[in-house]
Enzyme design. Structure first.
Site, short mmCIF file in Angstrom:
data_model
loop_
_atom_site.label_atom_id
_atom_site.label_comp_id
_atom_site.label_asym_id
_atom_site.label_seq_id
_atom_site.Cartn_x
_atom_site.Cartn_y
_atom_site.Cartn_z
N SER A 1 -7.41 -7.87 1.06
CA SER A 1 -6.51 -8.41 0.04
C SER A 1 -6.85 -9.81 -0.45
CB SER A 1 -5.07 -8.40 0.56
OG SER A 1 -4.92 -9.27 1.65
N LYS B 1 3.99 -12.11 1.35
CA LYS B 1 2.98 -13.04 0.84
C LYS B 1 3.58 -14.01 -0.17
CE LYS B 1 -0.96 -10.12 1.85
NZ LYS B 1 -2.17 -9.44 1.37
#
Length: 365
Positions: free
Chosen positions: A257, A302
């Site tokens: 990611s 996140k």
């Protein structure tokens, strides 16, 4: 004993029993929470995250932070009290254990898989950044893995360059499976390869590998859940030769990611001026060799982690936008991106203060 006292005592004992059950009763869940964020333009544990040699680089400022998610380990057994607390906690997320560790995946297997994905994301980030800059990158198809107990074992090896299959040139990894499955199980297929050792020596000496070998393999019948087909037992991938060295130094991080943020950090260091204009930008997203940005897991964690560190803008994969926008942390603008070019355009608007023009995430995507 009076009835009222007996009732109160029974209720108290029942409550104690329930609490004990909550503490000791395991439940099939795991927890996700915000993990560390790291500035790809800065340092981590005392050394630069991005180290480029053999090419002129330029000063940078601001932040291009990659973000992470913490998860409980595969062998951790959460109890009912912890699960309830996690469900009530705003910044944590409780998910079924099989979501993080499907099919009984062990901690070691998960770590290995994440490490491989992280390595691949670094390679793709380098390729995407250099392509965006118009810098040529040489690429070829290689043997990524050889499955134990299959016809390819002992004949092909990880790192071998696949030039052709049955005399047909191979241009991308998917060509290999397509050419092999033209055969019936039990038939021979011929691989034209550059052995891994020869390729490594050629790269070290900055020359083109010229030594090739033809390797004949008898195909077998597949045994997986897919359609029955001929296989040799390898997975194909892509390797690259870069015109200069780009090292990414970041330990204890896994998964794919961070690809987008690595690519942007590399681009920033190779171009004059500041990509962020001094602004704190964070983000996430996988990236492929062509700069396409893909979705990731744990987006809600996140965004929280990024905002806690001071981020004002968050580059968000388009396919994660709807989920992220449902609970956007206060003061954080979610910017929708499909490609690296989208991200560069958004950063240009951020530098110029044209934030009203940014493609923002909404609950509809």
């Amino acid at each position: 004993m009076p009835r009222r006292t007996a009732t109160m005592l029974a209720s108290t004992l029942m409550l104690i029993a329930l609490l004990c059950a909550g503490v000791f009763l395991p439940v099939p869940y795991s927890e996700m929470s915000p993990g560390p964020t790291v500035n790809t333009l800065g340092e981590h544990n005392g050394e630069p995250v991005l180290q480029i040699s053999g090419r002129k680089t330029y000063p940078t400022d601001g932040h291009l932070n990659m973000t992470t998610v913490r998860v409980t380990s595969a062998d951790y057994r959460m109890n009912l009290v912890e699960a309830v607390y996690g469900w009530l906690a705003h910044d944590n997320k409780i998910v079924p254990h099989d979501t993080l560790y499907p099919n009984g995946k062990t901690e070691e297997q998960s770590t290995q898989e994440n490490a491989e994905e992280f390595t691949q994301s670094q390679e793709s980030a380098k390729v995407a950044a250099l392509k965006e800059l118009g810098i040529p990158v040489q690429s070829w198809v290689i043997v990524s893995t050889v499955v134990k107990g299959t016809p390819a074992q002992g004949k092909l090896h990880a790192g071998d360059v696949i030039k052709a299959v049955d005399g047909t040139a191979v241009k991308q990894p998917s060509d290999v499976a397509e050419l092999v499955t033209r055969h019936k199980p039990g038939q021979n297929v011929v691989f034209t390869i550059v052995p891994a050792k020869e390729q490594a020596a050629a790269e070290k000496e900055h020359r083109t590998a010229t030594v090739t070998e033809n390797v004949t393999i008898t195909t077998a019948r597949s045994t997986d859940a897919g359609a029955r087909r001929a296989i040799v037992g390898i997975s194909a991938g892509t390797d690259h030769t870069f015109p200069f060295t780009v090292d990414i130094k970041l330990a204890d991080v896994g998964g794919p990611s961070a690809g987008l943020m690595f690519a942007l950090g590399i681009y920033d260091k190779l171009t004059p001026g500041s990509l962020t204009g001094g602004t704190f930008v964070a983000g996430t997203g996988t990236i492929d060799d062509n700069g396409k940005v893909g979705p990731i897991g744990g987006i809600e964690m996140k965004t929280v982690g990024a905002r806690d560190k001071g981020a004002r803008f968050f580059l968000t994969p388009a396919d994660n936008c709807a989920s992220a926008a449902k609970d956007t942390p206060s003061g954080l603008t979610l910017v929708k991106v499909n490609t690296m070019s989208d991200a560069l355009a958004a950063l240009k608007d951020i530098r110029a203060g044209n934030t009203a023009d940014l493609p923002k995430c909404t609950v509809k995507g």
